[in-house]
Structures are given as structure tokens and as C-alpha cells.
Motif scaffolding. Structure first.
Motif, PDB file in Angstrom:
ATOM      1  N   GLU A 105       1.100  -1.293  -0.071  1.00  0.00           N
ATOM      2  CA  GLU A 105      -0.039  -0.038   0.108  1.00  0.00           C
ATOM      3  C   GLU A 105       0.839   1.318   0.112  1.00  0.00           C
ATOM      4  N   ASP A 106       0.345   2.262  -0.737  1.00  0.00           N
ATOM      5  CA  ASP A 106       1.004   3.271  -0.786  1.00  0.00           C
ATOM      6  C   ASP A 106       0.322   4.477  -0.152  1.00  0.00           C
ATOM      7  N   ASP A 107       0.985   5.108   0.816  1.00  0.00           N
ATOM      8  CA  ASP A 107       0.520   6.190   1.625  1.00  0.00           C
ATOM      9  C   ASP A 107       0.404   7.266   1.088  1.00  0.00           C
ATOM     10  N   ASP A 108       1.304   7.376  -0.035  1.00  0.00           N
ATOM     11  CA  ASP A 108       1.616   8.852  -0.899  1.00  0.00           C
ATOM     12  C   ASP A 108       0.948   8.571  -2.414  1.00  0.00           C
ATOM     13  N   ALA A 109       0.172   7.826  -2.560  1.00  0.00           N
ATOM     14  CA  ALA A 109      -0.554   7.422  -3.752  1.00  0.00           C
ATOM     15  C   ALA A 109      -1.513   8.856  -4.053  1.00  0.00           C
ATOM     16  N   GLY A 111      -4.857  10.665  -4.804  1.00  0.00           N
ATOM     17  CA  GLY A 111      -6.364  10.230  -4.585  1.00  0.00           C
ATOM     18  C   GLY A 111      -6.984  10.534  -5.776  1.00  0.00           C
ATOM     19  N   TRP A 116      -7.770   0.600  -7.819  1.00  0.00           N
ATOM     20  CA  TRP A 116      -7.104   0.171  -6.485  1.00  0.00           C
ATOM     21  C   TRP A 116      -5.603   0.240  -6.815  1.00  0.00           C
ATOM     22  N   GLY A 119      -3.297   2.804  -5.561  1.00  0.00           N
ATOM     23  CA  GLY A 119      -2.958   3.037  -4.245  1.00  0.00           C
ATOM     24  C   GLY A 119      -1.792   2.069  -3.706  1.00  0.00           C
ATOM     25  N   ARG A 120      -1.046   1.615  -4.632  1.00  0.00           N
ATOM     26  CA  ARG A 120       0.131   0.495  -4.189  1.00  0.00           C
ATOM     27  C   ARG A 120       1.561   1.030  -4.991  1.00  0.00           C
ATOM     28  N   ARG A 121       2.443   0.643  -4.580  1.00  0.00           N
ATOM     29  CA  ARG A 121       3.659   0.974  -5.210  1.00  0.00           C
ATOM     30  C   ARG A 121       4.726  -0.315  -4.881  1.00  0.00           C
TER      31      ARG A 121
END
Length: 127
Positions: A105-109, A111, A116, A119-121
Motif C-alpha cells: 500500500e502506498d500512503d503517498d498515492a 487520491g 485500486w 494505491g499501491r507501489r
């Protein structure tokens, strides 16, 4: 002989050949046209997405922008007739599953309305 760079896409092609030869067939002849058909578009997007994921497997540096090829896949499944959509969905699920395994999961994705996959890296981060 070397291994295919896109074995899932190759498997999708083989499954389509089996559908074409099946006694019940899929009635829309236009679907099977090579150029300009939704099927052709679906295949191209699946192959591009699989190449991105295979690149992650071998440690190729990937840029976030490469995820756009997965965007193209999202609406195509609904445009395909039943048996073809089912086979396509299975192939896509296999590639998506591998992407999930190779990413976090990518918190810096960014918005927004992205799928989906945005939202991943990759575990090693973006290029």
C-alpha cells in the motif's frame, strides 16, 4: 526456446482459440476481427499490464505512470460477451494477483477516482 514474456496473455489467446472452435461458439463475428475490435483492445491492454508486472518481478525500475495501462483494462471486461469476459477476467485476475504480491500500500498515492492499483507501489518504490 525462451520463455514467453507474457505467459498469461499467451494463455488468454489459447483460451480464445478454444472458444472460437467450440461448438456453441460466441455468436458475434465482429468480436473476432483482429483490428479495431474490443477484443483486440482488451488483449493489448492485458499484455501491457502483464509486461509492467513482469518487469517488477525482475526488478526493473518502474514509474507510476506505467499504471495507466491498467486503467485501460477496467472498462473492457464489461464490453466483452460472457464466455470471453470470463476468460479475460481470469487472466486479468492472475496478473492483478501477482501485482498485489509485488507491491505494498502506498500512503503517498494520488487520491481521486483511480483504481485500486494506483494505491499501491513496488516494494522498492517508484523510479
Amino acid at each position: 526456446m525462451s520463455a514467453s514474456e507474457t505467459p498469461v496473455t499467451d494463455g488468454f489467446e489459447k483460451a480464445l482459440d478454444a472458444l472460437r472452435r467450440a461448438p456453441y461458439g460466441v455468436g458475434d463475428a465482429a468480436l473476432w476481427e483482429v483490428e479495431g475490435s474490443v477484443l483486440r483492445e482488451a488483449r493489448v491492454h492485458l499484455e501491457a499490464w502483464e509486461r509492467v508486472v513482469r518487469g517488477l518481478e525482475v526488478g526493473r525500475v518502474t514509474e507510476r505512470g506505467e499504471l495507466e495501462c491498467r486503467d485501460g483494462v477496467a472498462g473492457l471486461v464489461r464490453k466483452l460477451p460472457g464466455p470471453v469476459a470470463e476468460v479475460y477476467g481470469e487472466a486479468l485476475g492472475e496478473v492483478d494477483g501477482r501485482y498485489m504480491e509485488l507491491t505494498v500500500e502506498d500512503d503517498d498515492a494520488p487520491g481521486g477516482a483511480g483504481g485500486w492499483w494506483w494505491g499501491r507501489r513496488p516494494r522498492a518504490g517508484w523510479a
